[in-house]
Design an enzyme around this catalytic site. Structure first.
Site, PDB file in Angstrom:
ATOM      1  N   GLU A 154       0.559  -1.312  -0.143  1.00 39.99           N
ATOM      2  CA  GLU A 154      -0.587  -0.020   0.389  1.00 39.99           C
ATOM      3  C   GLU A 154       1.117   1.436   0.435  1.00 39.99           C
ATOM      4  O   GLU A 154       2.298   1.299   0.761  1.00 39.99           O
ATOM      5  CB  GLU A 154      -0.717   0.319   1.244  1.00 39.99           C
ATOM      6  CG  GLU A 154      -1.594  -0.973   0.990  1.00 39.99           C
ATOM      7  CD  GLU A 154      -2.821  -1.624   2.381  1.00 39.99           C
ATOM      8  OE1 GLU A 154      -4.050  -1.254   2.620  1.00 39.99           O
ATOM      9  OE2 GLU A 154      -2.018  -0.887   3.315  1.00 39.99           O
ATOM     10  N   ASN A 193      -5.719  -2.879   6.252  1.00 42.29           N
ATOM     11  CA  ASN A 193      -6.144  -2.656   7.748  1.00 42.29           C
ATOM     12  C   ASN A 193      -7.603  -2.881   8.092  1.00 42.29           C
ATOM     13  O   ASN A 193      -8.315  -3.025   8.806  1.00 42.29           O
ATOM     14  CB  ASN A 193      -5.290  -3.070   8.459  1.00 42.29           C
ATOM     15  CG  ASN A 193      -4.466  -3.588   9.104  1.00 42.29           C
ATOM     16  OD1 ASN A 193      -4.463  -4.745   8.206  1.00 42.29           O
ATOM     17  ND2 ASN A 193      -2.919  -2.877   9.032  1.00 42.29           N
TER      18      ASN A 193
HETATM   19  N1  3HC Z   1       8.540 -15.771   4.749  1.00 39.71           N
HETATM   20  C1  3HC Z   1       9.306 -16.573   3.777  1.00 39.71           C
HETATM   21  N2  3HC Z   1       8.531 -17.229   3.058  1.00 39.71           N
HETATM   22  C2  3HC Z   1       7.591 -18.072   3.273  1.00 39.71           C
HETATM   23  C3  3HC Z   1       6.550 -17.280   5.044  1.00 39.71           C
HETATM   24  C4  3HC Z   1       7.850 -16.752   5.830  1.00 39.71           C
HETATM   25  N3  3HC Z   1       7.379 -16.458   7.047  1.00 39.71           N
HETATM   26  N4  3HC Z   1       6.537 -18.544   4.994  1.00 39.71           N
HETATM   27  C5  3HC Z   1       6.078 -18.860   3.905  1.00 39.71           C
HETATM   28  N5  3HC Z   1       7.024 -18.531   2.834  1.00 39.71           N
HETATM   29  C6  3HC Z   1       6.903 -18.916   1.546  1.00 39.71           C
HETATM   30  C7  3HC Z   1       7.299 -20.409   1.305  1.00 39.71           C
HETATM   31  O1  3HC Z   1       8.421 -20.788   1.495  1.00 39.71           O
HETATM   32  C8  3HC Z   1       6.158 -20.873   0.524  1.00 39.71           C
HETATM   33  O2  3HC Z   1       7.416 -20.750  -0.850  1.00 39.71           O
HETATM   34  P1  3HC Z   1       7.073 -21.101  -2.375  1.00 39.71           P
HETATM   35  O3  3HC Z   1       5.636 -21.137  -2.926  1.00 39.71           O
HETATM   36  O4  3HC Z   1       7.870 -20.529  -3.560  1.00 39.71           O
HETATM   37  O5  3HC Z   1       7.708 -22.273  -2.106  1.00 39.71           O
HETATM   38  C9  3HC Z   1       5.470 -19.847   0.063  1.00 39.71           C
HETATM   39  O6  3HC Z   1       5.858 -19.066   0.548  1.00 39.71           O
HETATM   40  C10 3HC Z   1       4.381 -21.087   0.484  1.00 39.71           C
HETATM   41  O7  3HC Z   1       4.558 -21.757   2.057  1.00 39.71           O
HETATM   42  P2  3HC Z   1       3.783 -22.704   2.567  1.00 39.71           P
HETATM   43  O8  3HC Z   1       3.398 -23.773   1.447  1.00 39.71           O
HETATM   44  O9  3HC Z   1       5.109 -23.472   3.578  1.00 39.71           O
HETATM   45  O10 3HC Z   1       2.977 -22.288   3.338  1.00 39.71           O
HETATM   46  P3  3HC Z   1       1.679 -21.350   2.315  1.00 39.71           P
HETATM   47  O11 3HC Z   1       0.430 -22.016   1.742  1.00 39.71           O
HETATM   48  O12 3HC Z   1       0.332 -22.872   3.631  1.00 39.71           O
HETATM   49  O13 3HC Z   1       1.786 -20.142   2.894  1.00 39.71           O
HETATM   50  C11 3HC Z   1       0.879 -18.015   3.770  1.00 39.71           C
HETATM   51  C12 3HC Z   1       1.690 -19.574   3.789  1.00 39.71           C
HETATM   52  C13 3HC Z   1       1.936 -18.225   2.541  1.00 39.71           C
HETATM   53  C14 3HC Z   1       1.698 -17.490   4.407  1.00 39.71           C
HETATM   54  C15 3HC Z   1      -0.026 -18.353   3.543  1.00 39.71           C
HETATM   55  O14 3HC Z   1      -0.519 -19.152   4.510  1.00 39.71           O
HETATM   56  C16 3HC Z   1      -1.108 -16.848   3.515  1.00 39.71           C
HETATM   57  O15 3HC Z   1      -0.622 -17.104   2.393  1.00 39.71           O
HETATM   58  N6  3HC Z   1      -1.616 -16.436   4.381  1.00 39.71           N
HETATM   59  C17 3HC Z   1      -1.855 -15.622   4.615  1.00 39.71           C
HETATM   60  C18 3HC Z   1      -0.925 -13.992   5.265  1.00 39.71           C
HETATM   61  C19 3HC Z   1      -1.735 -12.611   4.808  1.00 39.71           C
HETATM   62  O16 3HC Z   1      -3.054 -12.707   4.946  1.00 39.71           O
HETATM   63  N7  3HC Z   1      -0.914 -12.080   5.297  1.00 39.71           N
HETATM   64  C20 3HC Z   1      -1.409 -10.252   5.353  1.00 39.71           C
HETATM   65  C21 3HC Z   1      -1.640  -9.781   6.471  1.00 39.71           C
HETATM   66  S1  3HC Z   1      -1.715  -8.607   7.587  1.00 39.71           S
HETATM   67  C22 3HC Z   1      -0.358  -7.708   7.706  1.00 39.71           C
HETATM   68  O17 3HC Z   1       0.314  -8.257   6.778  1.00 39.71           O
HETATM   69  C23 3HC Z   1      -0.592  -5.941   7.332  1.00 39.71           C
HETATM   70  C24 3HC Z   1      -0.109  -5.670   9.105  1.00 39.71           C
HETATM   71  O18 3HC Z   1      -0.280  -4.212   9.076  1.00 39.71           O
HETATM   72  C25 3HC Z   1      -0.755  -6.867   9.821  1.00 39.71           C
END
Ligand code: 3HC
Length: 286
Positions: A154, A193
């Site tokens: 954003e 948010n």
């Molecule tokens: N750091 C770096 N890479 C990560 C990671 C981390 N903490 N967690 C997961 N990844 C990567 C993995 O390495 C993998 O990469 P690849 O596809 O290139 O191999 C990919 O993400 C997918 O990971 P996983 O297969 O282990 O797990 P999932 O498919 O369950 O994905 C997730 C994990 C990406 C966290 C997914 O569950 C997701 O998109 N969740 C929602 C996250 C979300 O909504 N975030 C926004 C939060 S709000 C915010 O940040 C605003 C703030 O102001 C509060």
């Protein structure tokens, strides 16, 4: 080489270390400032861990991961930011802390062209600009967790941000970081948010009321709405202290009850149950 060749990131926590990784992987020379040498080492550990994960998943060559780490200096003094072209502040979501950082860093940057950005999700950008001594070169640049994975950024200009600052940052975010920017107004919560936080807090209220189990609330939204994770697991990922601070800032601005953190969230934060980062929130973590 990035158009902001020398960049700085203040804070090496969950968001800060993710942003450091994104900037270094885009080719920039990065200085990451933490509050102590110990905290700076912990930030290095977080970035190294994330790079190791990318290597083990075959997303990055070991030699490239080594080169990324070599582009980053983990330090404990703000003075090391003096020669930076752009600084992204990702300190904890506390207004006084951020105001003090913008006051100090705004004064110590050598270049008049240098831009100061905040990764805040709810603190007024205009206030950060006002104390920085360079209000036209201050704006919000809000990344999402986990920053190396989430494509969105954003962009939040304040009433005093110049068009030139906004456009320089927009080009950098989309062309050099490979992220997709959206434009938001300088109001607590911005776009995402404003929609996400009342949803997460409603899920916590539902759990607090004994309406359903944490697992079933989360399964409901994953299987029923196709979300990648449920609201309680996502709260644990964001960090319950961060979620509480964002809710409080949004409530402070709008006095909308849906933004007000429920008592259970307060108690969990008081207990140090902050989610993934402390090993326990709504769920336990290794
Ligand atoms: N750091 C770096 N890479 C990560 C990671 C981390 N903490 N967690 C997961 N990844 C990567 C993995 O390495 C993998 O990469 P690849 O596809 O290139 O191999 C990919 O993400 C997918 O990971 P996983 O297969 O282990 O797990 P999932 O498919 O369950 O994905 C997730 C994990 C990406 C966290 C997914 O569950 C997701 O998109 N969740 C929602 C996250 C979300 O909504 N975030 C926004 C939060 S709000 C915010 O940040 C605003 C703030 O102001 C509060």
């Amino acid at each position: 080489m990035s158009s902001f060749g020398k960049v700085g990131v203040i804070g090496g926590g969950l968001m800060g270390s993710g942003i450091v990784e994104v900037l270094a992987r885009a080719g920039a020379d990065v200085v990451n400032v933490e509050v102590s040498a110990e905290a700076a080492e912990a930030a290095r550990g977080r970035v190294s861990h994330s790079l190791r994960r990318a290597v083990s998943r075959g997303k990055l060559e070991q030699s490239d991961a080594d080169a990324v780490l070599e582009r980053i200096r983990f330090v404990d003094s703000l003075d090391d930011l003096a020669d930076r072209d752009l600084v992204v502040e990702a300190a904890s979501e506390d207004e006084e802390t951020k105001l003090e950082l913008f006051r100090r860093v705004g004064a110590l940057l050598d270049s008049d062209e240098a831009i100061l950005a905040s990764n805040t999700s709810s603190i007024p950008i205009v206030k950060l600009g006002a104390v920085s001594g360079r209000p036209d070169r201050v704006m919000g640049v809000h990344f999402f967790n986990p920053a190396p994975v989430m494509k969105l950024v954003e962009l939040i200009p304040s009433l005093t941000t110049s068009e030139q600052t906004l456009e320089r940052v927009r080009g950098w975010v989309s062309e050099e970081l490979g992220k997709q920017p959206i434009d938001a107004t300088d109001r607590a919560g911005f776009i995402v948010n404003s929609l996400l936080v009342p949803y997460l807090l409603s899920a916590i209220r539902m759990y607090e009321a004994g309406y359903a189990s944490a697992a079933d609330i989360d399964r409901g939204m994953v299987l029923g709405c196709g979300h990648p994770m449920g609201p309680l697991a996502l709260s644990d990922l964001i960090g319950l202290d961060t979620l509480k601070a964002i809710g409080e800032s949004m409530y402070e601005e709008f006095k909308e009850p849906l933004y007000s953190p429920p008592p259970l969230l307060d108690r969990m934060v008081d207990a140090g149950l902050l989610g993934q980062k402390t090993g326990h929130g709504f769920y336990p973590y290794d």
